[in-house]
Scaffold this motif. Sequence first.
Motif, PDB file in Angstrom:
ATOM      1  N   ALA A 394      43.694  63.041  42.410  1.00 34.22           N
ATOM      2  CA  ALA A 394      42.565  62.114  42.466  1.00 34.22           C
ATOM      3  C   ALA A 394      42.730  61.083  41.361  1.00 34.22           C
ATOM      4  O   ALA A 394      43.475  61.290  40.396  1.00 34.22           O
ATOM      5  CB  ALA A 394      41.239  62.846  42.315  1.00 34.22           C
ATOM      6  N   THR A 395      42.019  59.975  41.511  1.00 35.79           N
ATOM      7  CA  THR A 395      42.012  58.939  40.487  1.00 35.79           C
ATOM      8  C   THR A 395      40.584  58.458  40.296  1.00 35.79           C
ATOM      9  O   THR A 395      39.760  58.569  41.203  1.00 35.79           O
ATOM     10  CB  THR A 395      42.935  57.762  40.889  1.00 35.79           C
ATOM     11  OG1 THR A 395      43.008  56.820  39.823  1.00 35.79           O
ATOM     12  CG2 THR A 395      42.404  57.046  42.135  1.00 35.79           C
ATOM     13  N   ILE A 396      40.285  57.970  39.125  1.00 37.10           N
ATOM     14  CA  ILE A 396      38.972  57.385  38.831  1.00 37.10           C
ATOM     15  C   ILE A 396      39.103  55.874  38.980  1.00 37.10           C
ATOM     16  O   ILE A 396      39.998  55.266  38.377  1.00 37.10           O
ATOM     17  CB  ILE A 396      38.484  57.759  37.423  1.00 37.10           C
ATOM     18  CG1 ILE A 396      38.463  59.277  37.268  1.00 37.10           C
ATOM     19  CG2 ILE A 396      37.111  57.176  37.170  1.00 37.10           C
ATOM     20  CD1 ILE A 396      37.537  59.988  38.238  1.00 37.10           C
ATOM     21  N   TYR A 397      38.202  55.297  39.769  1.00 38.08           N
ATOM     22  CA  TYR A 397      38.366  53.880  40.112  1.00 38.08           C
ATOM     23  C   TYR A 397      37.007  53.170  40.034  1.00 38.08           C
ATOM     24  O   TYR A 397      35.970  53.762  40.359  1.00 38.08           O
ATOM     25  CB  TYR A 397      38.962  53.755  41.517  1.00 38.08           C
ATOM     26  CG  TYR A 397      39.658  52.450  41.776  1.00 38.08           C
ATOM     27  CD1 TYR A 397      40.976  52.267  41.382  1.00 38.08           C
ATOM     28  CD2 TYR A 397      38.984  51.385  42.383  1.00 38.08           C
ATOM     29  CE1 TYR A 397      41.634  51.063  41.608  1.00 38.08           C
ATOM     30  CE2 TYR A 397      39.625  50.178  42.614  1.00 38.08           C
ATOM     31  CZ  TYR A 397      40.946  50.023  42.226  1.00 38.08           C
ATOM     32  OH  TYR A 397      41.589  48.824  42.428  1.00 38.08           O
ATOM     33  N   PRO A 398      37.007  51.895  39.594  1.00 40.72           N
ATOM     34  CA  PRO A 398      35.729  51.171  39.473  1.00 40.72           C
ATOM     35  C   PRO A 398      35.128  50.790  40.824  1.00 40.72           C
ATOM     36  O   PRO A 398      35.838  50.527  41.792  1.00 40.72           O
ATOM     37  CB  PRO A 398      36.096  49.924  38.673  1.00 40.72           C
ATOM     38  CG  PRO A 398      37.565  49.731  38.897  1.00 40.72           C
ATOM     39  CD  PRO A 398      38.136  51.112  39.068  1.00 40.72           C
ATOM     40  N   VAL A 399      33.798  50.772  40.850  1.00 36.90           N
ATOM     41  CA  VAL A 399      33.024  50.330  42.011  1.00 36.90           C
ATOM     42  C   VAL A 399      32.119  49.199  41.562  1.00 36.90           C
ATOM     43  O   VAL A 399      31.495  49.276  40.495  1.00 36.90           O
ATOM     44  CB  VAL A 399      32.171  51.478  42.590  1.00 36.90           C
ATOM     45  CG1 VAL A 399      31.329  50.990  43.778  1.00 36.90           C
ATOM     46  CG2 VAL A 399      33.047  52.645  43.009  1.00 36.90           C
ATOM     47  N   ALA A 400      32.028  48.139  42.367  1.00 38.27           N
ATOM     48  CA  ALA A 400      31.190  46.995  42.027  1.00 38.27           C
ATOM     49  C   ALA A 400      30.342  46.589  43.222  1.00 38.27           C
ATOM     50  O   ALA A 400      30.715  46.832  44.380  1.00 38.27           O
ATOM     51  CB  ALA A 400      32.054  45.813  41.568  1.00 38.27           C
ATOM     52  N   ALA A 401      29.195  45.991  42.943  1.00 43.89           N
ATOM     53  CA  ALA A 401      28.404  45.381  44.003  1.00 43.89           C
ATOM     54  C   ALA A 401      29.131  44.136  44.473  1.00 43.89           C
ATOM     55  O   ALA A 401      29.634  43.354  43.658  1.00 43.89           O
ATOM     56  CB  ALA A 401      27.023  45.016  43.479  1.00 43.89           C
ATOM     57  N   ALA A 402      29.234  43.945  45.789  1.00 41.01           N
ATOM     58  CA  ALA A 402      29.997  42.814  46.327  1.00 41.01           C
ATOM     59  C   ALA A 402      29.355  41.487  45.948  1.00 41.01           C
ATOM     60  O   ALA A 402      28.149  41.393  45.765  1.00 41.01           O
ATOM     61  CB  ALA A 402      30.079  42.946  47.851  1.00 41.01           C
TER      62      ALA A 402
END
Length: 402
Positions: A394-402
Motif C-alpha cells: 500500500a502507499t499513502i497518497y494525497p487527496v484534494a477537492a477538485a
Amino acid sequence: MSDGVHAADVARRPRVGLVVNPIAGIGGAVGLKGSDGADIVRLARDRGAVPHAGERATAALEALARRWPAGAGSFELLVGPGPMGEESARAAGLAGDIVGPPIVDRPTTADDTLRLVRVLADAPVDLLLVAGGDGTARDAVAALAGRTGPPVLGIPAGVKIQSAAFATSPRAAGEIAAAFVSASEARRRTALREVLDLDEAAYRRGEVAPRLYGELPVPVDGRRLQSRKEATPRSEAAAVASIAAEIASNLVRGRRYILGPGSTIRAIADRLGVEKTLVGVDVVDAVGPESARLVAQDVAERDLLGFAAARDATIVVTPIGGQGFILGRGNQQLGPSVVRDVLASQGRSGIIVVATLAKMAGLGGRPLLVDTGDPGLDAELTGHVRVVTGLGEATIYPVAAA
C-alpha cells in the motif's frame, strides 16, 4: 458583471458566454450511467432523480465573480434562456444578458445547445462556459465546426466526463475563467483538448469504448483542468489480481461492502465469487475471508442509503485512470449522504481505495480528487488516504477537492 451600460462601453468589456444542459448528469445518482435520450431522462425522473447541472453552473459563476480581479473593470455575461443559463446567473447574483428564444413548458434538447453555442460564438464571447457532460461537449464541437473560436471550457456536470475539455470542478472552472478573461488578449493562451464520449447503451452493458469526436480550444491551466480518462492496460492484469487477493484476504466477516465501478473492483468481486457490474455500484456481505454474498447489483443512491444504514458498510473504489477521481465521476450513486453515513460509522477507514502502481504513477504526482457536489464533504475528505496497490502493499497518497 452585467449592469446596463452604453453599447460603446459594452464593446470594451470582456464577454463570457454560458450554456447549461439542464438535464446533464440526471441519470448518475439513480444508476443510469448517463442522460442521453428522452427515454432515459424520463426514467431518471421516475426514479426520483434531481438534476444538478444548474447548481454546478451557479457554483462556477460564483467562483468567477469571486476571483475577478478588482482592477480589471467588469465583464459582460451572456446566457441561454431559463434553465440553460439565465437561472444559474440569477442564483449567482449576476445579471446575464439572455440570448435565444424563451424555453417554455418543454424539455431542452441538443438542438437548443447547438443553437445557443453558435449564437454566443457569433456574439462574440471571449470564453464560452458549457455546463454538462461529454455529450454536451460533443454538441459544442459540432456547433463550432468550421469556426475559429471561441475558447471553450467545460463545467463538469455529467456522469462520466472522459473528455479533457473540462475543469476539474465547477469552482475550478470559474477560477480558470476569471484568470483567462481578465487577461489581455496577448496573454490568453489556449490549447486543443480532446472531446471523448461513450455509446451510453453499450456503456450500460459494461462495454467501455470511448470515441474521439474532435477537439476544442481550451484555456491553458495545468492544475485545474482534468485529464482524459485512461483505460487500464491488459498488461496490468497481474497487478490487478494481486490487489484483488489483498482485499479478499482481509474481508471482515459480517461487514457490508459497497463496490464501486471499474475493472479493478470487478476483479475483486471475481476473486470473491460474486458477479459484478463493470460500470455499476454493487453491494456484498462478507461471509468470511475470500468469500462474500451478493446483496444487490447496480444500486442507485437512494437504495444505497438503506443498505449502508442497515449494517456498517465499507466503500471500495478505484481512481479513474489519468484523472484521479475517486468520487464524483462515474460513481454518483456514491452521493454525499451515502459517504457521510460510512464516515459516521467507520471514519475515513470506511473508504478503501485500490489502484495499481502504474495507475498511480500515471497521475504524475497530482493528487487523487473528490467532487461529490458537497463542498463541506469534499473538504472533509482532503488529506491523505491509504491506497492498496498489491498483495501486502500500500502507499499513502494525497487527496484534494477538485
